[in-house]
Design a protein around this motif. Structure first.
Motif, short mmCIF file in Angstrom:
data_model
loop_
_atom_site.label_atom_id
_atom_site.label_comp_id
_atom_site.label_asym_id
_atom_site.label_seq_id
_atom_site.Cartn_x
_atom_site.Cartn_y
_atom_site.Cartn_z
N ALA A 132 -63.51 -112.54 58.97
CA ALA A 132 -63.56 -111.09 58.78
C ALA A 132 -63.26 -110.70 57.33
N THR A 173 -63.65 -106.79 53.11
CA THR A 173 -63.20 -106.86 54.51
C THR A 173 -64.07 -105.94 55.36
N THR A 174 -63.59 -104.71 55.60
CA THR A 174 -64.31 -103.83 56.52
C THR A 174 -65.52 -103.13 55.91
N GLN A 232 -66.27 -100.10 54.98
CA GLN A 232 -66.64 -98.99 55.86
C GLN A 232 -67.37 -97.90 55.09
N TYR A 233 -68.67 -97.86 55.27
CA TYR A 233 -69.48 -96.83 54.64
C TYR A 233 -70.15 -96.02 55.73
N LEU A 234 -69.81 -94.75 55.77
CA LEU A 234 -70.21 -93.91 56.90
C LEU A 234 -71.54 -93.22 56.65
N GLY A 268 -70.23 -101.85 64.88
CA GLY A 268 -69.88 -101.44 63.52
C GLY A 268 -70.58 -100.15 63.11
N THR A 269 -70.83 -99.26 64.07
CA THR A 269 -71.40 -97.95 63.74
C THR A 269 -70.58 -96.84 64.42
N PRO A 270 -69.31 -96.67 63.96
CA PRO A 270 -68.43 -95.69 64.60
C PRO A 270 -68.95 -94.26 64.51
N ARG A 271 -69.64 -93.95 63.43
CA ARG A 271 -70.07 -92.56 63.29
C ARG A 271 -71.21 -92.22 64.26
N LEU A 272 -72.10 -93.17 64.50
CA LEU A 272 -73.16 -92.95 65.48
C LEU A 272 -72.56 -92.84 66.88
N TYR A 298 -63.53 -105.89 68.21
CA TYR A 298 -64.50 -106.99 68.17
C TYR A 298 -64.71 -107.46 66.74
N MET A 353 -67.51 -109.13 64.54
CA MET A 353 -68.94 -109.45 64.59
C MET A 353 -69.31 -110.68 63.76
N PHE A 354 -68.34 -111.25 63.04
CA PHE A 354 -68.67 -112.47 62.29
C PHE A 354 -68.46 -113.74 63.11
N TYR A 362 -75.54 -92.71 52.99
CA TYR A 362 -74.11 -92.78 53.32
C TYR A 362 -73.35 -91.64 52.66
N1 SAH Z 1 -72.58 -96.66 58.76
C1 SAH Z 1 -71.71 -96.92 59.88
C2 SAH Z 1 -70.49 -97.70 59.41
C3 SAH Z 1 -70.87 -99.01 58.77
S1 SAH Z 1 -69.57 -99.66 57.78
C4 SAH Z 1 -71.33 -95.61 60.54
O1 SAH Z 1 -71.30 -94.60 59.85
O2 SAH Z 1 -71.10 -95.57 61.75
C5 SAH Z 1 -69.25 -101.20 58.55
C6 SAH Z 1 -68.57 -101.07 59.89
O3 SAH Z 1 -68.36 -102.38 60.39
C7 SAH Z 1 -67.21 -100.42 59.82
O4 SAH Z 1 -67.02 -99.54 60.89
C8 SAH Z 1 -66.23 -101.58 59.91
O5 SAH Z 1 -64.99 -101.24 60.50
C9 SAH Z 1 -67.01 -102.55 60.77
N2 SAH Z 1 -66.65 -103.95 60.52
C10 SAH Z 1 -66.36 -104.54 59.34
N3 SAH Z 1 -66.09 -105.84 59.50
C11 SAH Z 1 -66.23 -106.08 60.83
C12 SAH Z 1 -66.07 -107.24 61.64
N4 SAH Z 1 -65.71 -108.42 61.11
N5 SAH Z 1 -66.31 -107.13 62.96
C13 SAH Z 1 -66.64 -105.93 63.52
N6 SAH Z 1 -66.79 -104.81 62.81
C14 SAH Z 1 -66.59 -104.88 61.48
#
Ligand code: SAH
Ligand code: ZN
Ligand code: ZN
Ligand code: ZN
Ligand code: ZN
Length: 420
Positions: free
Chosen positions: A23, A126-127, A129-131, A156-160, A198, A200-201, A296
């Motif tokens: 991760a 790491t994360t 996070q680009y929304l 990995g699409t919290p905003r959707l 979760y 995802m890697f 974004y």
């Molecule tokens: N554009 C999307 C967010 C994409 S950013 C939106 O607006 O909904 C990348 C996303 O993947 C983030 O939410 C982040 O928390 C998640 N992420 C990053 N690394 C991850 C991992 N190892 N496993 C699962 N999710 C991860």
């Protein structure tokens, strides 16, 4: 669980395999390292377990769900959110956070848009996070509704996910979603049926078999409700690791469908920069790249071109038939009847390549020597025998490419990374 990597030596030295964090791509963030064949002492194992125990989130998902129920019972004046701990606070906890910055009067609307309340975890290693900008998020939702999907696996699409959840109370809105993400802060806002912690890697569900089952159930298509998976992973992540996880999610979908899913693939949108096209196609040959530019909010470089800023390099890769993906004409897309897909308005159909060849939205030009279309800023270099920027240096590198191992180019220009 970690991921197994290999250190490739220079020359003939064989690679040595080791486990590291999947991760984090930064050893400063997580320094876990272990040779594959290394014997780990009892003391080190115990120390590791101790470390893991200390780094657990302060509440479990279950506890967070209970806390949320209590939180929404509170009058507005008592609803606080600690910005430092990124946590909803119950009155009994105020004391403990008294010298932290907090927000007051958290409304129901705010609780329904956690991605606005939480700060984005932008760390690229790491994360990342680009929304999504509102426009892109709405576009994705409308598109998948038009395509007839009723369930969306948001990886990995919290905003959707949030957009779908916020509409779920409307009577005529039938789409449901499940969020899989590593950002555990979201467990404060969603139940176990709406969010799974979760990775995802390496396809790891932190809540074990129960979470697996939640995901499996979600993928099971009752009364013809079709499922699509939409993912937008960190761009710095290993494509190979992501592809392997996505294949496992696809396999989960396939298993739920019995004969019905024979020779079919779970529909998927993988949102990723265009220069990863050939890498993604290596793993998913049935995918096509769409011209739509995903925008974004918190990324200055990845915003829409028409507003005078730079154009976003982020695209949708999908196994849905390209002609079905309708792109908005008012945002500068048109339908190419020969390619049978929507393309950027400046993307010209090349008679020689017999396709709309631009990857970045600008008009590309055909090079007869390279036998393909290239970026408008490139020129054919006779000493390199290919097209490149006029300012490129013709020196060939001796060391093999980090990606494909072949001599003559570096990782950044590896042809296996990009067809462009
Ligand atoms: N554009 C999307 C967010 C994409 S950013 C939106 O607006 O909904 C990348 C996303 O993947 C983030 O939410 C982040 O928390 C998640 N992420 C990053 N690394 C991850 C991992 N190892 N496993 C699962 N999710 C991860
Ligand atoms: Zn706090
Ligand atoms: Zn065309
Ligand atoms: Zn061409
Ligand atoms: Zn050329």
């Amino acid at each position: 669980p970690a991921l197994l990597f290999v250190k490739t030596g220079t020359g003939n030295e064989g690679g040595r395999r080791f486990y590291a964090c999947s991760a984090c791509r930064d050893r400063k963030e997580c320094n876990f390292f272990q040779w594959e064949d290394e014997k780990v002492s009892q003391t080190r194992l115990a120390a590791r377990e101790e470390y893991n125990r200390k780094h657990q989130p302060s509440f479990t998902h279950r506890q967070n769900v209970e806390r949320y129920k209590n939180f929404v019972q509170l009058p507005l004046s008592k609803r606080r959110f600690c910005q430092e701990c990124q946590q909803l606070l119950l009155p009994a906890e105020w004391e403990k956070h008294s010298d932290h910055q907090f927000l007051c009067g958290i409304s129901t609307a705010q609780l329904k848009s956690p991605s606005q309340l939480l700060y984005p975890l932008e760390n690229k290693k790491t994360t990342a996070q680009y929304l999504f900008a509102d426009r892109s998020c709405q576009f994705l939702l409308n598109l998948l509704i038009d395509l007839g999907f009723r369930r969306v696996l948001c990886v990995g699409t919290p905003r959707l996910h949030e957009l779908i959840q916020s509409k779920a109370s409307q009577e005529d809105f039938r789409v449901r979603s499940l969020l899989l993400d590593i950002d555990f802060r979201y467990s404060q806002f969603y139940t176990e049926d709406e969010f799974c912690h979760y990775n995802m890697f390496n396809h790891y569900f932190f809540d074990g078999e129960a979470a697996h089952e939640t995901c499996r159930k979600f993928l099971y298509e009752d009364n013809g409700e079709r499922v699509i998976m939409i993912t937008d992973p960190p761009f710095g992540g290993l494509v190979e690791a992501l592809a392997s996880s996505f294949k496992k999610l696809m396999a989960m979908w396939k298993e739920t469908g019995k004969e019905d899913h024979n020779n079919k693939e779970m529909p998927m949108f993988w949102i990723f920069p265009y220069f990863f096209e050939s890498r993604i196609l290596d793993f998913f040959p049935s995918f096509n790249m769409m011209d739509y530019q995903v925008d974004y909010d918190n990324h200055s470089l990845y915003k829409h071109g028409k507003t005078g800023r730079r154009q976003s390099p982020v695209r949708i890769f999908t196994n849905v038939t390209p002609s079905m993906i309708v792109l908005p004409v008012e945002e500068g897309y048109r339908f190419c009847t020969i390619c049978q897909r929507y393309v950027s308005s400046d993307n010209q159909h090349c008679e020689i390549c017999n396709s709309c060849t631009s990857k970045d939205g600008r008009q590309w030009k055909h090079c007869v020597l390279c036998k393909k279309c290239v970026k408008p800023s490139w020129f054919h270099c006779s000493s390199c025998n290919c097209c490149a920027l006029q300012t490129h240096s013709c020196e060939k590198t001796d060391a093999g490419c980090f990606v494909c191992g072949k001599a003559g180019h570096k990782r950044s220009t590896c042809p296996s990374l990009s067809r462009t």
